[in-house]
Design an enzyme around this catalytic site. Structure first.
Site, PDB file in Angstrom:
ATOM      1  CB  SER A 172      -0.947  -0.036   1.204  1.00 29.58           C
ATOM      2  OG  SER A 172      -2.006   0.859   1.043  1.00 29.58           O
ATOM      3  CG  ASP A 439      -6.017  -3.545  -3.614  1.00 28.26           C
ATOM      4  OD1 ASP A 439      -6.825  -2.964  -2.865  1.00 28.26           O
ATOM      5  OD2 ASP A 439      -4.811  -3.247  -3.692  1.00 28.26           O
ATOM      6  CG  HIS A 466      -4.496  -3.500   0.090  1.00 29.95           C
ATOM      7  ND1 HIS A 466      -4.290  -2.742  -1.035  1.00 29.95           N
ATOM      8  CD2 HIS A 466      -4.013  -2.760   1.126  1.00 29.95           C
ATOM      9  CE1 HIS A 466      -3.720  -1.598  -0.700  1.00 29.95           C
ATOM     10  NE2 HIS A 466      -3.533  -1.590   0.605  1.00 29.95           N
TER      11      HIS A 466
END
EC number: 3.4.-.-
Length: 507
Positions: A172, A439, A466
């Site tokens: 991320s 995601d 994710h």
């Protein structure tokens, strides 16, 4: 990112300022053995300059790290996690791929915390109280911390590591940092695994501002949800909220905490946002086995949630109940909660487990301005809150940070793209960008297809949420993620060999 908070959610909510406890240090290097789950590490602190780019003062702070050398052999690589927007423990627990690699590579495992998160508070309890302090929270300052950290580990902490290869890992926002770490400091970092990194999600990146909710909606529809069921649910909530009896019904149905009872028809806004946030977060953590990264969830939670909304409800009450079952699965799958606190101004959000609720909002109010909103049908099954505008977002930032002397000029929509590249990374090398089709953050990823450009690899996990590939090996892993991790392992071994070859050349 990594683990990110939706900007659309932030616009609609505020959070309480949280002052964090000071790290307990002894002679600037407090350390002790800790373990999280099956992972064991030494926790310590190193001294880092508060401003590594200026020569006006010598102020320092204690930067926290985790270190494990159980499998390290002299000269082995350093697997380095670039900490992102939360306390370090959550990322150490959920980045099992690094721990799995350590025995095979004879590697040291290092996690370094991002400044202003967790226990790495440059101004201790005053870190969040004044813009003159919080202004030192930025991605570029954090990258400089990481560069300094590598030198600390190589020269002072890990024996025989002066010529060790350094491989950055991140997911991320942490994935963005790991990629930028390699790009900005290629003489320090030999390669990077950048998982679910929305490196092209800036104001000037030209991605659709509603792509996040488009992917959320696609994930739910593909998992068996009926679009009409969800859309009728929102309408039902609005209609029921118009009457005293309807609000009372919803208060009971949703088991709303006294702090977040619906008292007038406008209060339905925070309940709808609470449900929406749970769906947006659930799409991020849609893994094939039970997890507890953001919340305790079953395997394939989106599919499980859609069992409650496979057909449109026949009444307003039935439609409202369908949405309740979805939100209750996210926040209360274990059944431990007796009530739901849905008003985000008074309660934790879906991302509360990451800690430091104001750190990431501040970054999005300065350098990390990422347009994000929903546009409704046909793009998504939420309500329309597009377009995203800097002017509207600046109002949120002023509301949240004016007490610490923030002003609108600090919102710099072009800063992220200017610093790192808004649409291309021409100097990138030795990076694997992995993104999951499931995601929502993949919308701003490096590429939307499998591709190799020089030593930069883009890979898409069709069944991936994710940063799924960063998680540790699991008996219920998909065959796809096993292959992706194998590819990433081979890339890492190649980078390590290149480092050894180049080190020998200059001996």
């Amino acid at each position: 990112m990594n683990i990110f908070i939706s900007l659309a959610i932030l616009i609609a909510t505020t959070h309480c300022l949280t002052l964090l406890r000071d790290p307990v240090t002894q002679n600037g290097a407090s350390k002790f053995e800790k373990s999280i789950g099956k992972y064991k590490y030494e926790e310590g602190y190193l001294k880092a300059p508060i401003d590594p780019f200026a020569f006006t003062n010598d102020l320092e702070f204690d930067l926290r790290y985790f270190l494990n050398i159980d499998h390290y052999e002299t000269g082995g690589p350093i697997l380095f996690y670039t900490g992102n927007e939360g306390s370090l423990e959550a990322f150490a627990e959920n980045t099992g791929f690094m721990w799995d690699l350590a025995p095979e590579l004879k590697a040291a495992v290092v996690f370094v915390e991002h400044r202003f998160y967790g226990k790495s508070q440059p101004f201790k309890n005053e870190s969040y109280t004044d813009i003159r302090h919080l202004g030192y929270l930025s991605s570029q300052q954090a990258l400089a911390d990481f560069a300094l950290s590598v030198q600390f580990f190589k020269n002072e902490k890990i024996k025989g590591a002066q010529k060790s290869a350094v491989i950055a890992f991140g997911g991320s926002y942490g994935g963005m940092l790991s990629a930028w770490f390699r790009i900005k400091y290629p003489h320090i970092v030999d390669g990077a695994i950048a998982a679910s990194a929305p490196v092209f999600w800036f104001t000037d990146s030209n991605i659709p501002e509603d792509v996040y909710d488009f992917i959320v909606t696609r994930a739910f529809l593909d998992a068996g949800c009926n679009r009409k069921a969800i859309e009728k649910g929102w309408i039902a909530l609005d209609e029921l909220a118009k009457s005293d009896s309807g609000r009372q019904y919803l208060n009971v149905l949703y088991k709303l905490d006294p702090k977040s009872k619906l008292e007038n028809k406008d209060d339905i806004g925070f309940l709808k946002q609470y449900i929406r946030e749970s769906m947006e977060a659930m799409a991020m953590v849609n893994y094939p086995y039970p997890t507890s990264f953001l919340s305790s969830l079953p395997a394939w939670p989106v599919k499980e949630a859609c069992k409650s909304a496979s057909q449109p409800g026949k009444t307003q009450e039935e439609s409202a109940e369908q949405l309740y079952k979805i939100v209750n699965l996210y926040y209360n799958y274990t059944g431990d909660k007796s009530t739901h606190c849905a008003n985000a101004a008074k309660c934790d959000s879906a991302y509360g487990s990451l800690g430091d609720p104001l750190g990431w909002p501040f970054q999005t109010c300065t350098e990390m301005v990422m347009p994000l909103c929903g546009s409704g049908y046909p793009n998504d099954f939420f309500w329309k809150d597009c377009p995203f505008t800097s002017e509207k977002y600046a109002e949120f930032c002023m509301q949240t940070f004016s007490s610490i002397h923030y002003n609108k000029t600090l919102l710099r929509p072009l800063a992220g793209g200017l610093a790192f590249g808004a649409t291309s990374l021409p100097s990138a090398s030795n990076i694997v960008f992995s993104n999951g089709y499931l995601d929502p953050w993949s919308g701003g990823g490096y590429d939307h297809s499998d591709k190799v450009q020089g030593s930069v690899i883009s890979v898409i996990l069709k069944q991936g949420a994710h940063h799924y590939d960063l998680r540790g090996a699991h008996p219920q892993d998909t065959e796809e993620v096993k292959k992706v991790r194998a590819m990433e392992t081979q890339a890492i071994k190649k980078w390590i060999k290149e480092k050894a070859r180049n080190s020998w050349r200059y001996d």
